[in-house]
Design an enzyme around this catalytic site. Structure first.
Site, mmCIF file in Angstrom:
data_model
loop_
_atom_site.group_PDB
_atom_site.id
_atom_site.type_symbol
_atom_site.label_atom_id
_atom_site.label_comp_id
_atom_site.label_asym_id
_atom_site.label_seq_id
_atom_site.Cartn_x
_atom_site.Cartn_y
_atom_site.Cartn_z
ATOM 1 N N LYS A 85 8.212 90.790 -1.684
ATOM 2 C CA LYS A 85 8.777 89.492 -1.302
ATOM 3 C C LYS A 85 10.377 90.636 -1.860
ATOM 4 O O LYS A 85 11.522 90.492 -0.906
ATOM 5 C CB LYS A 85 9.220 88.591 -1.440
ATOM 6 C CG LYS A 85 10.448 87.659 -0.369
ATOM 7 C CD LYS A 85 9.879 87.526 1.127
ATOM 8 C CE LYS A 85 11.333 87.079 2.115
ATOM 9 N NZ LYS A 85 11.087 85.147 1.436
ATOM 10 N N LYS B 254 21.022 85.388 -1.492
ATOM 11 C CA LYS B 254 20.280 85.015 -2.893
ATOM 12 C C LYS B 254 19.035 85.586 -2.736
ATOM 13 O O LYS B 254 19.002 85.802 -4.038
ATOM 14 C CB LYS B 254 19.485 83.657 -2.441
ATOM 15 C CG LYS B 254 19.161 82.888 -3.644
ATOM 16 C CD LYS B 254 18.097 81.771 -3.158
ATOM 17 C CE LYS B 254 16.975 82.425 -2.272
ATOM 18 N NZ LYS B 254 16.002 81.588 -1.852
#
Lengths: 295, 295
Positions: A172, A240
């Site tokens: 990811k 983030k």
């Protein structure tokens, strides 16, 4: 063995994913800090639990879909957490995007209590979550993966078992650095067009037919042309995730200059008040850099 | 009016594109400095001309497919050039990738002699040239475009009239900066995988299903995994094209930090002896940067 699913994290992504599990006929228990977020699930037939402990005791597969590493650590390893109340043989599937090293650590701690864990972050956005067409990047042990893969197939259509614990999160991280850099690349192309008096709409069309073609050029490119930055995927979350990726790179001692630069544009976007915008708004950061934005 | 086509520049791209025009039934005249490069065309039925002047006098549409701005300027505006010998009403179609400002200048000079010109650089590589499936980015006046579009359809299947003179070249510059940055982004992702002990093959597979999906991830990503850098598109040419793009940006006063960084990787690739490799070999530059290449 009857499957009873627990679901924690019913936001933009979690809600439609949990609804898809319900609609596939699975029995679902839900818990949330904000009780209002349970309503759409309760209306669809899910049962509310009063505590994480109750959910843990009633379920043998628990999905998490929360915002960050700290949330997952608290839910799984904190006081009165899943880790303390899940039965041996249960599985935690974490769809959140968190630090790969933390995912490995949580996996190891659950393994001590004979609870399986998969890190299973997703890509494909709200649209993919609603349609059940997400890409799911899975890290964890093969027997655990095999036990829950049919549930993953309910919410995604490209499910890849990337490797052992943490590999899904690392994948990811790769996804997010490629997405951020592709957005920035397309934004630079459009800025060059706009400054040169060339129609970026036509350029997007031409580039979609060649090697520059990408899903970002298609979807985010159109958003840039329309100046329509409704998320999609919020810049704040992208910020983030890039932090996670750059930390993971620092941990193994790898320089990622392109990702680092793209992260700067996301910082500028968030810093200038665009945290809630889709990260396609990086285009406006580059337009602003070049004195081309209507303020 | 009968169309007689002239073709100059019979290299990796020009040869298959000229052959496709021949096979579509058009009459073709060819000229080259290196006579040997004419052979495949002559065998297929083209007629050789002894000089540029002869080709110019016998043809009413002339295609160019050469290496750089200087070549095009010499062929079109030099001594005994196309510009001097083409009949009024003829058209020059330049498939070369050159400086957008030069394309505008050449177009204006030809217009003085009532010769039309299109800048029409392509994307899609040798494979696309052979299959006749190139993406063609066209700049020039609409009546000129309309006169030759059916010939463009013989060699490409995504033909976009981007705008006026030079717009095709500007579009190609955009294509090249997006391609270079996407290659670099995918390379960074793979380097992070390799340093983290995660299987980049699986990561490519997972990313192809989500928003990180691109033709570069698909094609060049596979090349990176195979360490197979047969071009495809040579780094040396990509270096040239990025120079054109960054010059075009400088001319309009636009900063393209991502393109500038990607250009550095291509410089390093060419400088380390990889100029003849496919630019997917940027992955090895980033591996080397991070101490990860078998020398």
């Amino acid at each position: 063995m009857t499957i009873t699913i627990g679901y924690i994290g019913l936001g933009i992504m979690g809600r439609p994913m949990a609804l898809n599990l319900l609609q596939a006929g699975y029995s679902l228990r839900v818990w949330a800090r904000r009780k209002a977020s349970l309503d759409p699930l309760l209306r669809a037939g899910a049962k509310a639990c009063d505590s994480i402990a109750e959910l843990a005791r009633e379920c043998n597969i628990v999905f998490l879909n929360v915002s960050d590493t700290r949330d997952v650590e608290t839910l799984v390893l904190g006081d009165d957490s899943l880790g303390q109340h899940l039965h041996p043989g249960s599985v935690v599937v974490d769809h959140s995007t968190i630090d790969p090293a933390a995912a490995r650590h949580i996996n190891a701690r659950l393994a001590e209590r004979e609870v399986g864990m998969l890190d299973a972050p997703v890509s494909g956005g709200e649209t993919g979550a609603i349609a059940g067409t997400l890409s799911i990047m899975v890290g964890g042990e093969t027997p655990v993966f095999e036990r829950v893969v049919r549930l993953l197939r309910v919410v995604g259509d490209n499910i890849v078992h990337v490797g052992g614990p943490g590999a899904g999160q690392l994948c990811k991280a790769c996804n997010q650095i490629v997405v951020a850099q592709t957005i920035a690349a397309v934004a630079e192309a459009f800025v060059l067009c706009e400054a040169s008096g060339v129609d970026a709409t036509k350029v997007r069309e031409a580039l979609l037919g060649g090697f520059a073609s990408s899903r970002i050029l298609d979807v985010h490119g159109q958003r840039m042309l329309d100046h329509d930055y409704q998320p999609g995927f919020k810049a704040l979350l992208h910020q983030k995730d890039l932090g996670i990726a750059l930390n993971a790179a620092a941990e193994v001692g790898v320089a990622l200059p392109g990702a680092a630069q793209a992260a700067q544009w996301v910082n500028a976007l968030v810093g200038s008040g665009g945290g809630e915008l889709d990260s396609a708004a990086i285009a406006d950061v580059l337009r602003r850099l070049n004195g081309m934005v209507r303020e």
